[in-house]
Enzyme design. Sequence first.
Site, PDB file in Angstrom:
ATOM      1  N   TYR A   1    -150.229   8.458   3.450  1.00  0.00           N
ATOM      2  CA  TYR A   1    -150.305   8.788   4.445  1.00  0.00           C
ATOM      3  C   TYR A   1    -150.641  10.828   4.265  1.00  0.00           C
ATOM      4  CZ  TYR A   1    -145.465  10.069   3.830  1.00  0.00           C
ATOM      5  OH  TYR A   1    -144.081  10.908   2.853  1.00  0.00           O
TER       6      TYR A   1
ATOM      7  N   PHE B   1    -146.710  19.020   6.248  1.00  0.00           N
ATOM      8  CA  PHE B   1    -145.569  19.244   5.286  1.00  0.00           C
ATOM      9  C   PHE B   1    -144.994  17.514   4.186  1.00  0.00           C
ATOM     10  CE2 PHE B   1    -145.950  16.674   9.468  1.00  0.00           C
ATOM     11  CZ  PHE B   1    -145.059  15.320   8.999  1.00  0.00           C
ATOM     12  N   ASP B   2    -145.738  16.736   4.463  1.00  0.00           N
ATOM     13  CA  ASP B   2    -146.300  15.893   3.034  1.00  0.00           C
ATOM     14  C   ASP B   2    -146.944  15.135   3.213  1.00  0.00           C
ATOM     15  OD1 ASP B   2    -144.135  13.717   1.829  1.00  0.00           O
ATOM     16  OD2 ASP B   2    -143.374  12.943   3.281  1.00  0.00           O
TER      17      ASP B   2
ATOM     18  N   ILE C   1    -139.270   6.129  11.258  1.00  0.00           N
ATOM     19  CA  ILE C   1    -139.063   6.959  12.542  1.00  0.00           C
ATOM     20  C   ILE C   1    -140.253   5.831  13.552  1.00  0.00           C
ATOM     21  CG2 ILE C   1    -139.060   9.275  11.604  1.00  0.00           C
ATOM     22  CD1 ILE C   1    -141.755   9.452  12.447  1.00  0.00           C
TER      23      ILE C   1
ATOM     24  N   TYR D   1    -138.196  12.979  14.601  1.00  0.00           N
ATOM     25  CA  TYR D   1    -137.184  13.523  14.372  1.00  0.00           C
ATOM     26  C   TYR D   1    -136.339  14.556  15.672  1.00  0.00           C
ATOM     27  CZ  TYR D   1    -137.820  11.998  10.195  1.00  0.00           C
ATOM     28  OH  TYR D   1    -139.332  11.390   8.796  1.00  0.00           O
TER      29      TYR D   1
ATOM     30  N   PHE E   1    -149.993  11.781  11.735  1.00  0.00           N
ATOM     31  CA  PHE E   1    -150.085  11.238  10.117  1.00  0.00           C
ATOM     32  C   PHE E   1    -152.271  10.673  10.077  1.00  0.00           C
ATOM     33  CE2 PHE E   1    -145.033  11.075  10.854  1.00  0.00           C
ATOM     34  CZ  PHE E   1    -144.787  11.412   9.858  1.00  0.00           C
TER      35      PHE E   1
END
Length: 539
Positions: A28, A38-39, A58, A84, A101
């Site tokens: 992902y 962010f990731d 999540i 979140y 994502f």
Amino acid sequence: TELGVERRFVPESCPRAVRPGDFVRYHYLGAFPDGTRFDSSYDRGSTFNVFVGKGQLIAGMDQALVGMCVNERRFVKIPPKLAYGSEGVPGVIPPDAVLHFDVLLIDLWNSEDEVQVQTYFKPEKCPRTVQVSDFVRYHYNGTFLDGTLFDSSHNRMRTYDTYVGIGWLIPGMDQGLLGMCVGEKRIITIPPFLAYGEDGDGKEIPGQASLVFDVVLLDLHNPKDGIAIENQLVPESCERRSQTGDFLRYHYNGTLLDGTLFDSSYLRNRTYDTYVGRGYVIAGMDEGLLGVCTGEKRRIIIPPHLGYGEEGRGNIPGSAVLVFDIHVVDFHNPSDSVSITVHYKPSNCTVLSKKGDYLKYHYNASLLDGTLLDSTHSLGKTYNIVLGSGQVVLGMDMGLQDMCVGERRTVVIPPHLGYGEDGVEGEVPGSAVLVFDIELLELVSGLPEGYMFVWNGEVSPNLFEEIDQNHDGEVLLEEFSEYIQTQVETGKGKLAPGFDFEKIVKNMFTNQDRDGNGKVTAEEFKLKDQEAKEEHDEL
């Protein structure tokens, strides 16, 4: 405010989709709506591995993954309430953040999964299938569920060789190979808990990876196997079967179990010639050649421990089962003598052939398998010999003994009494058993052994003087030859039949000419009974 899922790529084939409770591996990219990343699992060089629907993700991702196929790509928008929330993740995800994502599903399985087997080719004939403790040789391509190749025996150009069901393989492969036929092709899908589990293999295979093996089985045997014999053609008449110590000539095609040809005597246009049961060939062939008939065709299947073992030889791979399709051309034993079968003998059979007789006969010569070698009938003339004089092979000299005119017989001659190991180039193969069908047409009785000439009546007491026509006390070759010829023409004497007149006379004269000066004197001249036994043939 709502979960958004966009299916950007869906593979044509989707045999299975994610359900709650499944374990998934996926890549992902995580970003905010403005594109700030962010990731990323790609940056870490490993997939994200997790159970779906068990609260390990999540909520939005738990929902978004359901229904995905392996190799499917989805773009997922997750609102804060499914991500979140108002708290975020300090330093990473701000409060009330919408998350994007880009997801690519790599793998999925369930803890209740079993090994899956899909056979896409199966031979019509399947005499035997893989069982526990069998030894197999197979080729494979190993991939992950997404099709990524991690290993291939084809690339190494060498089969994978192993025992089945005794722990030499991962459990899923042990199961997946059972029941396969040689030549069968199947796809074996193995969940990670029956493969390399959470840790992978430490090399190419990551933890929790499902494995897909595309397998073709080339060979199988069991260490307890003996040879297997399949009779393909057994002649109706089989008077004799091969035994230990016999010498065989046979043709063969040698293949592996999958049909790959590794050798053929036919391609060399020459039989394979060997003793049987003496260790001159591999143990399985030594056993498989026992009990065969001339002309028989059989298939001999030899396990590797009775063939070329783990090492193989030449283009025969290690641990290979060998298949020999053989055709027995002939065989004999070194102790064999000439075999005679009389088919016809005249009722008035009083004069029998013996050493020194001059014979005229017809024959057909063939090999034991019926291949015609020669025939006097096709030449339109008889074959003429003096029996026992070495004009034919020893076996024929023996086979023509004690035969009467008009008799027909078959004479079988083993090679050590025929043309031996070398044969006759272009005519008779080496080590060949010969079969002669013979008819004796004429017999001229020979002279007693050791004689070249005999008188039919009393011998003149003044023999030397009669030969010495000019009475000079010396006999020349011309005088000697003329005298002998006169004796034969007038019926007073007889020469050994079947020999050249001039050669016989010259030989007789040379034997009398003891000092070699070209003349025979009265002192040199002796009759046969006057000679010592070790002297040459005489008058």
